[in-house]
Design a protein around this motif. Structure first.
Motif, PDB file in Angstrom:
ATOM      1  N   GLU A 123       5.971  -4.432  -6.327  1.00  0.00           N
ATOM      2  CA  GLU A 123       7.378  -4.230  -6.645  1.00  0.00           C
ATOM      3  C   GLU A 123       7.650  -3.686  -7.928  1.00  0.00           C
ATOM      4  O   GLU A 123       8.525  -2.674  -8.250  1.00  0.00           O
ATOM      5  N   ALA A 124       6.889  -4.132  -9.007  1.00  0.00           N
ATOM      6  CA  ALA A 124       6.989  -3.750 -10.123  1.00  0.00           C
ATOM      7  C   ALA A 124       6.668  -2.085 -10.533  1.00  0.00           C
ATOM      8  O   ALA A 124       6.830  -1.469 -11.744  1.00  0.00           O
ATOM      9  N   LEU A 125       6.012  -1.434  -9.575  1.00  0.00           N
ATOM     10  CA  LEU A 125       5.627  -0.328  -9.492  1.00  0.00           C
ATOM     11  C   LEU A 125       6.682   0.815  -9.388  1.00  0.00           C
ATOM     12  O   LEU A 125       6.429   2.167  -9.050  1.00  0.00           O
ATOM     13  N   ARG A 135       0.853  -1.321  -0.040  1.00  0.00           N
ATOM     14  CA  ARG A 135      -0.010  -0.008  -0.067  1.00  0.00           C
ATOM     15  C   ARG A 135       1.083   1.290  -0.231  1.00  0.00           C
ATOM     16  O   ARG A 135       2.077   1.182   0.455  1.00  0.00           O
ATOM     17  N   GLU A 136       0.356   2.233  -0.434  1.00  0.00           N
ATOM     18  CA  GLU A 136       1.010   3.653  -0.597  1.00  0.00           C
ATOM     19  C   GLU A 136       0.275   4.776   0.029  1.00  0.00           C
ATOM     20  O   GLU A 136      -0.939   4.806  -0.652  1.00  0.00           O
ATOM     21  N   LEU A 145       5.473   7.548  -6.730  1.00  0.00           N
ATOM     22  CA  LEU A 145       5.900   8.503  -5.887  1.00  0.00           C
ATOM     23  C   LEU A 145       6.646   7.972  -4.573  1.00  0.00           C
ATOM     24  O   LEU A 145       7.340   8.721  -4.192  1.00  0.00           O
ATOM     25  N   SER A 146       5.965   6.836  -4.075  1.00  0.00           N
ATOM     26  CA  SER A 146       6.638   6.322  -2.862  1.00  0.00           C
ATOM     27  C   SER A 146       8.200   6.163  -2.963  1.00  0.00           C
ATOM     28  O   SER A 146       8.891   5.860  -2.022  1.00  0.00           O
ATOM     29  N   GLU A 169       0.097  -9.935  -5.657  1.00  0.00           N
ATOM     30  CA  GLU A 169       0.157  -8.691  -5.149  1.00  0.00           C
ATOM     31  C   GLU A 169       1.501  -8.098  -4.945  1.00  0.00           C
ATOM     32  O   GLU A 169       2.086  -6.760  -5.219  1.00  0.00           O
ATOM     33  N   ARG A 170       2.166  -8.935  -4.163  1.00  0.00           N
ATOM     34  CA  ARG A 170       3.770  -8.137  -3.778  1.00  0.00           C
ATOM     35  C   ARG A 170       4.497  -8.050  -5.144  1.00  0.00           C
ATOM     36  O   ARG A 170       5.269  -7.053  -5.062  1.00  0.00           O
TER      37      ARG A 170
END
Length: 506
Positions: free
Chosen positions: A258-260, A203-204, A265-266, A253-254
């Motif tokens: 990770e691919a993001l 989550r971010e 912006l995190s 989901e993990r």
């Protein structure tokens, strides 16, 4: 609406749930909290939360054909891929609560250790322009997988849009309640991620809304009022005995999160700035305004935000009928309203508003640039627009074929990304969502059907709107006479408008 006992004792809660009343009057033993106390601030904040991003009367069809309670803001596929965390002072410490919208409860988040509110504001870089100290910190936390499992890569953009709708509506609800609010996108995300216990949860935190209780009420500003419930919403209840936990992610989901890293912006440094007043609509370049189609201003007087938020709904489809120019005028009125935000210097990077008229009484079919300053439509060319144009633009979503008009929110995106990078992508989507949320509220006032469309053929939409080559459509809002019997095709498990077999996962 029933008024809950303020005590958190389970036995008293059970007793309260069994009591009957012929009207919505409060029981005489339940006095209002004294103004300015923590309890009064909580009561006012609960009303802001439910009107800003909570439940409203009615149900909507969600993924898999299930009906869920409707909310005051729209969401792609009714997925709402975000969670709402609310930090408020409890004595000398700040406790973070998870707003569980479906149950109407605010429960302490187990992963977030208590910290003084002033420390949270300072360390997270939530600089505030208000002279009074911040009283609450509302963090909108994206869970990208919720949207990306259905919409693929584009689902990540929908987290920006959905959170932008919620942040805008929270700020508007706070203002209506006599509070002051500022929207923050430029804050220390990594620090806040760890402070809220979000590390490793996929989550971010994408946006924060700080809420401040102003000084004594003055002319032009309402006094802070607790919610009355007269608009049919269910005001959430603060609870302190049961902790809330976030659902842990699975392996897919993990991997997706990770691919993001190269997009989110995190994972990028952020320059913290103080909020200023920002409008989200960019003025179009018009050489000769003499050709403008002047639009009327709303004459019915202001309608309370609470009433509009409770009535807001997305049309599932449209009837084969025209909308009027007066309805469009009311729909576009007030889009230049300002909000306090910490990216005010990018006001020039707001979105342009382009109208494509298909069946609008009072104007010829074609494309029009909207001037918010003059409240006028400037002809941009084009000719007849037929149902096939609408279908081609909206990825063959059949329920939209009878839309009387399309509102295109656009910007020179590639130039913006070169100059601003990841921050530009996030901030322009908040601009687009802020405009779209005002359109949704205006639609409730004007009683015209609208639906926000995230899945569309951008190139076809740009041609239909006669946009310059460097302008790209960020968001599309279809306008028409709502068909109450329509069903949205994107409620299927894989988005219809994005391709049933290739959603484009990261």
């Amino acid at each position: 609406m029933r008024t809950q006992l303020r005590s958190d004792t389970p036995l008293l809660e059970f007793w309260e749930a069994t009591r009957l009343s012929a009207d919505d009057a409060r029981y005489p033993d339940q006095a209002e909290p004294a103004a300015g106390t923590e309890e009064a601030i909580r009561a006012a904040l609960a009303g802001v939360l439910v009107r800003g991003c909570g439940q409203r009367t009615g149900t909507v069809l969600a993924k898999g054909g299930n009906f869920v309670q409707a909310r005051t803001t729209p969401s792609a596929g009714a997925l709402y891929p975000f969670e709402v965390l609310v930090g408020v002072s409890v004595g000398e410490r700040c406790v973070t609560y998870l707003y569980e919208v479906d149950s109407g409860q605010l429960n302490p988040l187990a992963s977030a250790p208590p910290v003084p509110l002033a420390e949270l504001v300072a360390e997270a870089g939530l600089a505030d322009a208000a002279p009074a100290p911040v009283h609450a910190v509302v963090t909108l936390v994206a869970r990208p997988w919720t949207a990306m499992a259905k919409y693929g890569r584009r689902g990540y953009l929908y987290t920006y849009l959905d959170i932008g709708h919620a942040a805008t509506n929270l700020a508007l609800a706070a203002r209506a309640a006599g509070l002051e609010a500022a929207i923050h996108l430029r804050f220390r995300r990594q620090w806040l991620t760890h402070a809220l216990g979000l590390a490793g949860t996929c989550r971010e935190p994408q946006a924060v809304v700080t809420v401040t209780v102003p000084g004594p009420a003055s002319a032009g500003r309402a006094a802070v009022e607790p919610p009355t419930g007269g608009d049919g919403v269910l005001t959430p209840v603060w609870r302190d005995r049961r902790q809330a936990w976030l659902e842990p992610p699975g392996d897919p989901e993990r991997r997706n999160f990770e691919a993001l890293r190269d997009i989110s912006l995190s994972y990028a440094p952020t320059a913290v700035v103080r909020p200023g007043q920002v409008t989200s609509v960019a003025e179009p370049p018009v050489a000769d305004p003499s050709a403008d189609v002047a639009l009327r201003r709303s004459t019915g007087g202001p309608v309370a935000h609470a009433a509009l938020a409770a009535r807001r709904q997305s049309a599932k489809g449209f009837l084969p009928a025209a909308v009027s120019l007066d309805q469009l005028a009311g729909l576009l009125d007030g889009l230049d309203g300002r909000l306090a935000a910490d990216f005010a210097e990018l006001a020039g990077a707001g979105v342009g508003v382009r109208l494509v008229a298909r069946a609008v009484t009072g104007i010829a079919p074609g494309a029009y640039a909207y001037s918010v300053r003059r409240h006028a439509l400037h002809p941009a060319g084009g000719g007849p627009v037929d149902e096939e144009d609408v279908l081609a633009t909206c990825q063959r979503q059949d329920g939209l074929r009878h839309a009387g008009a399309l509102v295109l929110l656009h910007t020179p995106l590639r130039e913006l990304l070169r100059e601003q990078g990841r921050a530009g992508l996030a901030e322009v989507h908040l601009h687009a969502a802020a405009v779209a949320q005002r359109l949704c509220l205006n639609a409730a006032r004007e009683r015209v059907g609208v639906t926000c469309v995230g899945g569309f053929d951008e190139a076809y939409a740009a041609r239909l709107g006669r946009l310059p080559r460097d302008e790209e459509v960020i968001y599309l809002i279809a306008v028409g006479v709502a068909d109450p019997a329509a069903r949205k095709a994107d409620r299927d498990p894989v988005a219809y408008s994005h391709g049933r077999t290739a959603a484009g996962f990261i």
